[in-house]
Design a protein around this motif. Sequence first.
Motif, PDB file in Angstrom:
ATOM      1  N   TYR A  61       0.820  -1.212   0.000  1.00 16.30           N
ATOM      2  CA  TYR A  61       0.000   0.000   0.000  1.00 16.30           C
ATOM      3  C   TYR A  61       0.856   1.264   0.000  1.00 16.30           C
ATOM      4  O   TYR A  61       0.424   2.297  -0.508  1.00 16.30           O
ATOM      5  CB  TYR A  61      -0.997  -0.004   1.153  1.00 16.30           C
ATOM      6  CG  TYR A  61      -2.190  -0.874   0.866  1.00 16.30           C
ATOM      7  CD1 TYR A  61      -3.172  -0.458  -0.031  1.00 16.30           C
ATOM      8  CD2 TYR A  61      -2.335  -2.117   1.459  1.00 16.30           C
ATOM      9  CE1 TYR A  61      -4.266  -1.254  -0.324  1.00 16.30           C
ATOM     10  CE2 TYR A  61      -3.426  -2.922   1.173  1.00 16.30           C
ATOM     11  CZ  TYR A  61      -4.382  -2.489   0.288  1.00 16.30           C
ATOM     12  OH  TYR A  61      -5.459  -3.280   0.003  1.00 16.30           O
ATOM     13  N   ASP A  62       2.065   1.185   0.535  1.00 15.01           N
ATOM     14  CA  ASP A  62       2.965   2.336   0.442  1.00 15.01           C
ATOM     15  C   ASP A  62       3.268   2.633  -1.026  1.00 15.01           C
ATOM     16  O   ASP A  62       3.263   3.789  -1.454  1.00 15.01           O
ATOM     17  CB  ASP A  62       4.265   2.097   1.214  1.00 15.01           C
ATOM     18  CG  ASP A  62       4.085   2.157   2.722  1.00 15.01           C
ATOM     19  OD1 ASP A  62       2.976   2.526   3.189  1.00 15.01           O
ATOM     20  OD2 ASP A  62       5.051   1.830   3.434  1.00 15.01           O
ATOM     21  N   ARG A  63       3.499   1.581  -1.814  1.00 18.14           N
ATOM     22  CA  ARG A  63       3.738   1.765  -3.255  1.00 18.14           C
ATOM     23  C   ARG A  63       2.492   2.346  -3.926  1.00 18.14           C
ATOM     24  O   ARG A  63       2.583   3.200  -4.810  1.00 18.14           O
ATOM     25  CB  ARG A  63       4.136   0.434  -3.902  1.00 18.14           C
ATOM     26  CG  ARG A  63       5.568   0.028  -3.586  1.00 18.14           C
ATOM     27  CD  ARG A  63       6.033  -1.136  -4.439  1.00 18.14           C
ATOM     28  NE  ARG A  63       5.395  -2.390  -4.085  1.00 18.14           N
ATOM     29  CZ  ARG A  63       5.826  -3.228  -3.143  1.00 18.14           C
ATOM     30  NH1 ARG A  63       6.909  -2.938  -2.457  1.00 18.14           N
ATOM     31  NH2 ARG A  63       5.195  -4.347  -2.893  1.00 18.14           N
ATOM     32  N   THR A  64       1.317   1.883  -3.490  1.00 19.92           N
ATOM     33  CA  THR A  64       0.064   2.403  -4.039  1.00 19.92           C
ATOM     34  C   THR A  64      -0.078   3.889  -3.733  1.00 19.92           C
ATOM     35  O   THR A  64      -0.424   4.687  -4.600  1.00 19.92           O
ATOM     36  CB  THR A  64      -1.143   1.617  -3.463  1.00 19.92           C
ATOM     37  OG1 THR A  64      -0.997   0.235  -3.811  1.00 19.92           O
ATOM     38  CG2 THR A  64      -2.452   2.149  -3.986  1.00 19.92           C
ATOM     39  N   ASN A  65       0.197   4.267  -2.484  1.00 19.69           N
ATOM     40  CA  ASN A  65       0.138   5.677  -2.083  1.00 19.69           C
ATOM     41  C   ASN A  65       1.084   6.519  -2.937  1.00 19.69           C
ATOM     42  O   ASN A  65       0.693   7.577  -3.444  1.00 19.69           O
ATOM     43  CB  ASN A  65       0.512   5.833  -0.607  1.00 19.69           C
ATOM     44  CG  ASN A  65      -0.624   5.534   0.334  1.00 19.69           C
ATOM     45  OD1 ASN A  65      -1.391   6.402   0.696  1.00 19.69           O
ATOM     46  ND2 ASN A  65      -0.740   4.268   0.738  1.00 19.69           N
ATOM     47  N   LEU A  66       2.305   6.059  -3.098  1.00 21.09           N
ATOM     48  CA  LEU A  66       3.288   6.815  -3.879  1.00 21.09           C
ATOM     49  C   LEU A  66       2.847   6.935  -5.337  1.00 21.09           C
ATOM     50  O   LEU A  66       3.069   7.968  -5.972  1.00 21.09           O
ATOM     51  CB  LEU A  66       4.669   6.155  -3.767  1.00 21.09           C
ATOM     52  CG  LEU A  66       5.305   6.247  -2.382  1.00 21.09           C
ATOM     53  CD1 LEU A  66       6.579   5.397  -2.322  1.00 21.09           C
ATOM     54  CD2 LEU A  66       5.603   7.690  -2.003  1.00 21.09           C
ATOM     55  N   PHE A  67       2.214   5.899  -5.870  1.00 23.22           N
ATOM     56  CA  PHE A  67       1.704   5.960  -7.239  1.00 23.22           C
ATOM     57  C   PHE A  67       0.650   7.055  -7.365  1.00 23.22           C
ATOM     58  O   PHE A  67       0.719   7.890  -8.266  1.00 23.22           O
ATOM     59  CB  PHE A  67       1.115   4.606  -7.657  1.00 23.22           C
ATOM     60  CG  PHE A  67       0.346   4.689  -8.941  1.00 23.22           C
ATOM     61  CD1 PHE A  67       1.009   4.821 -10.151  1.00 23.22           C
ATOM     62  CD2 PHE A  67      -1.037   4.666  -8.930  1.00 23.22           C
ATOM     63  CE1 PHE A  67       0.292   4.923 -11.344  1.00 23.22           C
ATOM     64  CE2 PHE A  67      -1.760   4.768 -10.112  1.00 23.22           C
ATOM     65  CZ  PHE A  67      -1.092   4.897 -11.322  1.00 23.22           C
ATOM     66  N   TYR A  68      -0.324   7.063  -6.454  1.00 26.52           N
ATOM     67  CA  TYR A  68      -1.384   8.077  -6.537  1.00 26.52           C
ATOM     68  C   TYR A  68      -0.822   9.489  -6.391  1.00 26.52           C
ATOM     69  O   TYR A  68      -1.212  10.409  -7.099  1.00 26.52           O
ATOM     70  CB  TYR A  68      -2.478   7.812  -5.506  1.00 26.52           C
ATOM     71  CG  TYR A  68      -3.331   6.624  -5.852  1.00 26.52           C
ATOM     72  CD1 TYR A  68      -3.877   6.466  -7.122  1.00 26.52           C
ATOM     73  CD2 TYR A  68      -3.600   5.639  -4.912  1.00 26.52           C
ATOM     74  CE1 TYR A  68      -4.654   5.366  -7.445  1.00 26.52           C
ATOM     75  CE2 TYR A  68      -4.381   4.537  -5.234  1.00 26.52           C
ATOM     76  CZ  TYR A  68      -4.905   4.408  -6.493  1.00 26.52           C
ATOM     77  OH  TYR A  68      -5.679   3.324  -6.823  1.00 26.52           O
ATOM     78  N   ILE A  69       0.123   9.669  -5.478  1.00 22.06           N
ATOM     79  CA  ILE A  69       0.759  10.974  -5.302  1.00 22.06           C
ATOM     80  C   ILE A  69       1.471  11.375  -6.592  1.00 22.06           C
ATOM     81  O   ILE A  69       1.378  12.517  -7.045  1.00 22.06           O
ATOM     82  CB  ILE A  69       1.723  10.953  -4.098  1.00 22.06           C
ATOM     83  CG1 ILE A  69       0.919  10.827  -2.787  1.00 22.06           C
ATOM     84  CG2 ILE A  69       2.615  12.194  -4.078  1.00 22.06           C
ATOM     85  CD1 ILE A  69       1.756  10.478  -1.567  1.00 22.06           C
ATOM     86  N   SER A  70       2.169  10.432  -7.230  1.00 25.83           N
ATOM     87  CA  SER A  70       2.889  10.741  -8.469  1.00 25.83           C
ATOM     88  C   SER A  70       1.938  11.090  -9.610  1.00 25.83           C
ATOM     89  O   SER A  70       2.330  11.765 -10.559  1.00 25.83           O
ATOM     90  CB  SER A  70       3.793   9.575  -8.875  1.00 25.83           C
ATOM     91  OG  SER A  70       3.044   8.514  -9.440  1.00 25.83           O
ATOM     92  N   CYS A  71       0.691  10.642  -9.516  1.00 21.13           N
ATOM     93  CA  CYS A  71      -0.324  10.962 -10.532  1.00 21.13           C
ATOM     94  C   CYS A  71      -0.982  12.318 -10.278  1.00 21.13           C
ATOM     95  O   CYS A  71      -1.808  12.764 -11.071  1.00 21.13           O
ATOM     96  CB  CYS A  71      -1.391   9.879 -10.571  1.00 21.13           C
ATOM     97  SG  CYS A  71      -0.828   8.331 -11.293  1.00 21.13           S
ATOM     98  N   GLY A  72      -0.639  12.962  -9.160  1.00 18.01           N
ATOM     99  CA  GLY A  72      -1.179  14.290  -8.878  1.00 18.01           C
ATOM    100  C   GLY A  72      -2.218  14.351  -7.779  1.00 18.01           C
ATOM    101  O   GLY A  72      -2.744  15.426  -7.481  1.00 18.01           O
ATOM    102  N   PHE A  73      -2.538  13.213  -7.164  1.00 20.62           N
ATOM    103  CA  PHE A  73      -3.478  13.233  -6.051  1.00 20.62           C
ATOM    104  C   PHE A  73      -2.814  13.872  -4.837  1.00 20.62           C
ATOM    105  O   PHE A  73      -1.602  13.739  -4.634  1.00 20.62           O
ATOM    106  CB  PHE A  73      -3.931  11.813  -5.689  1.00 20.62           C
ATOM    107  CG  PHE A  73      -4.930  11.233  -6.641  1.00 20.62           C
ATOM    108  CD1 PHE A  73      -6.290  11.441  -6.456  1.00 20.62           C
ATOM    109  CD2 PHE A  73      -4.520  10.480  -7.724  1.00 20.62           C
ATOM    110  CE1 PHE A  73      -7.219  10.913  -7.335  1.00 20.62           C
ATOM    111  CE2 PHE A  73      -5.439   9.938  -8.609  1.00 20.62           C
ATOM    112  CZ  PHE A  73      -6.792  10.153  -8.415  1.00 20.62           C
ATOM    113  N   LYS A  74      -3.626  14.558  -4.023  1.00 27.49           N
ATOM    114  CA  LYS A  74      -3.156  15.207  -2.796  1.00 27.49           C
ATOM    115  C   LYS A  74      -3.875  14.592  -1.604  1.00 27.49           C
ATOM    116  O   LYS A  74      -5.057  14.256  -1.686  1.00 27.49           O
ATOM    117  CB  LYS A  74      -3.452  16.714  -2.820  1.00 27.49           C
ATOM    118  CG  LYS A  74      -2.884  17.438  -4.026  1.00 27.49           C
ATOM    119  CD  LYS A  74      -1.388  17.468  -4.004  1.00 27.49           C
ATOM    120  CE  LYS A  74      -0.868  18.255  -5.197  1.00 27.49           C
ATOM    121  NZ  LYS A  74       0.538  18.079  -5.409  1.00 27.49           N
ATOM    122  N   GLU A  75      -3.163  14.484  -0.480  1.00 28.01           N
ATOM    123  CA  GLU A  75      -3.776  13.946   0.734  1.00 28.01           C
ATOM    124  C   GLU A  75      -4.906  14.853   1.200  1.00 28.01           C
ATOM    125  O   GLU A  75      -4.727  16.067   1.281  1.00 28.01           O
ATOM    126  CB  GLU A  75      -2.743  13.839   1.850  1.00 28.01           C
ATOM    127  CG  GLU A  75      -1.688  12.790   1.614  1.00 28.01           C
ATOM    128  CD  GLU A  75      -0.707  12.692   2.772  1.00 28.01           C
ATOM    129  OE1 GLU A  75      -1.113  12.937   3.933  1.00 28.01           O
ATOM    130  OE2 GLU A  75       0.456  12.383   2.509  1.00 28.01           O
TER     131      GLU A  75
END
Length: 96
Positions: A61-75
């Motif tokens: 899930y850490d890899r998943t989080n980093l993927f979404y962040i790299s796509c432009g998603f913000k927390e």
Amino acid sequence: MICLKETGNATVELAVMGVMKEFHRNGVGRQLVEKAKEVAKAQGYEFMQVKTVKMGMYKDYDRTNLFYISCGFKELEVFPLLWDEANPCQIYVMAL
């Protein structure tokens, strides 16, 4: 594969996304997210959200989080008990 789900008049959720492991790290996931953004915009949505398990709980899930962040998603927010204590729900958002 990717599935979008309306969660509000202006918001769509990237509800499910899957890329076969042999295609990871080849841009397939990013292409899916870009196409989802294009479709969502065309349908009049202004925001996209995605839910995943909070960073620091599991390596996958850490890899998943980093993927979404790299796509432009913000927390946006973490809901510690939405699913259960072992799986705190991290919500990411992006403006379309």
